[in-house]
Design an enzyme around this catalytic site. Structure first.
Site, PDB file in Angstrom:
ATOM      1  CE  LYS A 176      -3.563   2.377   2.615  1.00  0.00           C
ATOM      2  NZ  LYS A 176      -4.526   2.281   3.715  1.00  0.00           N
ATOM      3  CE  LYS A 229      -5.976   1.917  -0.403  1.00  0.00           C
ATOM      4  NZ  LYS A 229      -6.413   1.944   0.959  1.00  0.00           N
TER       5      LYS A 229
HETATM    6  C1  PBG Z   1      -7.486   3.421   5.608  1.00  0.00           C
HETATM    7  C2  PBG Z   1      -7.812   3.292   4.186  1.00  0.00           C
HETATM    8  C3  PBG Z   1      -7.607   4.235   3.149  1.00  0.00           C
HETATM    9  C4  PBG Z   1      -8.192   3.689   1.994  1.00  0.00           C
HETATM   10  C5  PBG Z   1      -8.693   2.434   2.345  1.00  0.00           C
HETATM   11  N1  PBG Z   1      -8.432   2.195   3.679  1.00  0.00           N
HETATM   12  C6  PBG Z   1      -7.052   5.595   3.162  1.00  0.00           C
HETATM   13  C7  PBG Z   1      -5.702   5.895   3.610  1.00  0.00           C
HETATM   14  O1  PBG Z   1      -4.817   5.052   3.724  1.00  0.00           O
HETATM   15  O2  PBG Z   1      -5.513   7.082   3.877  1.00  0.00           O
HETATM   16  C8  PBG Z   1      -8.268   4.368   0.660  1.00  0.00           C
HETATM   17  C9  PBG Z   1      -9.292   3.845  -0.278  1.00  0.00           C
HETATM   18  C10 PBG Z   1      -9.577   4.701  -1.457  1.00  0.00           C
HETATM   19  O3  PBG Z   1      -8.925   5.737  -1.696  1.00  0.00           O
HETATM   20  O4  PBG Z   1     -10.497   4.339  -2.201  1.00  0.00           O
HETATM   21  N2  PBG Z   1      -6.274   3.037   6.073  1.00  0.00           N
END
Ligand code: PBG
Length: 307
Positions: A176, A229
């Site tokens: 991520k 992601k």
């Molecule tokens: C939380 C989380 C995030 C997303 C999913 N879970 C945001 C972040 O890390 O700030 C983002 C999902 C999206 O942008 O569609 N940890």
């Protein structure tokens, strides 16, 4: 006949945002076409999703009040716990995944416990154990730790096993990135960090070998599905992960990717449906088995109509 890649509703995981209250179905301004749903609205939604042939949902929760550590997240009668039970009642075959993170629940907007302006990884793990066990108890099929804490997958696996939830799986947000593509999501759940950023726990967009190391750790710790992601700007990472590991790979078609497409379509600059399907297909071609996408319902409808 000679097509190498397929795209069907079977590939989709649809994100849902569960909020407190009742009778709430409020469109999210930064994610047109997506809604904040209260628990009583979730059953109808789940029925519709199942009917479209989408096999799975992933739940995100909004708290009624935030605190330092996000303790509302693991309340046994929390909105997400109630939503899991409601979905399992109306659509028992729908695979229910639950995002396990604290950023929506904390006053500071970070993904865990903060000590002296920095995230305390190991204190956060303890809370993640509580959180995932409470989701499992409510009936979740998979939990998805999204905070990128070191050792989270192993710690959660042990916590679940100890409580007798060996059958509950883990979808790991394995690679991520610290990405600007999450902007509309953070607006949707009010989780923009009050200070600093997430670069201490999320990955540098320049790194792909590090992604492989992160995925390897999660697989070793017991991840059942690994995720990359965001998706669109990271198709090469999806490809590398697919080639290196023999586990199901998921891609998260994140909020910024969705919002850009919607905005350009609204201006009449692109053909919405064609660009959407081409985008989703590119993630499959790169090697993703599964795609978490806000487009799931509209794409499923189009794919069903296709000859
Ligand atoms: C939380 C989380 C995030 C997303 C999913 N879970 C945001 C972040 O890390 O700030 C983002 C999902 C999206 O942008 O569609 N940890």
């Amino acid at each position: 006949m000679v097509r190498e890649t397929s795209l069907t509703a079977d590939n989709f995981i649809y994100p849902l945002f569960i909020c407190p209250g009742s009778g709430v179905r409020r469109e999210i301004s930064s994610l047109p076409g997506q809604f904040h749903l209260s628990v009583d609205q979730v059953s109808r939604e789940a029925g519709e999703i199942a009917e479209l042939g989408i096999p799975s949902v992933i739940l995100f929760g909004l708290p009624s009040k935030k605190d330092d550590v996000g303790s509302e997240a693991w309340h046994p009668e929390g909105t997400v716990q109630q939503a899991i039970r409601a979905i399992k009642k109306t659509a028992p075959d729908l695979c229910v995944m639950v995002d396990a993170c604290f950023c929506e629940y904390t006053t500071h907007g970070h993904c865990g416990v903060i000590v002296e302006k920095a995230l305390d990884n190991d204190a956060t793990l303890e809370n993640l154990g509580r959180l995932t066990v409470s989701y499992a108890r409510a009936g979740a099929d998979l939990v998805a730790p999204s905070g990128m804490m070191d050792g989270a997958v192993g710690f959660i696996r042990e916590s679940l096993d100890e409580e007798g939830f060996e059958q509950v799986g883990i979808l790991a947000y394995a690679a991520k990135y610290a990405s600007a593509f999450y902007g509309p999501f953070r607006t949707a759940v009010d989780s923009t960090p009050a200070f600093g950023d997430r670069q201490g726990y999320q990955m540098d967009p320049a790194n792909v070998r590090e992604a492989i190391r992160e995925v390897a750790l999660d697989v070793e710790e017991g991840a059942d599905i690994v995720m990359v992601k965001p998706a669109l700007a990271y198709l090469d990472v999806i490809g590398e992960v697919r080639r290196e590991f023999d586990v199901p790979v998921a891609a998260y078609n994140v909020s910024g990717e969705y919002a850009m497409l919607k905005a350009a379509a609204e201006k009449g600059w692109i053909d919405h449906d064609r660009v959407m399907l081409e985008t989703l297909l590119s993630m499959r071609r790169a090697g993703a088995d599964l795609i978490l996408t806000y487009h799931a319902k509209e794409a499923a409808r189009l794919l069903r109509r296709a000859p």
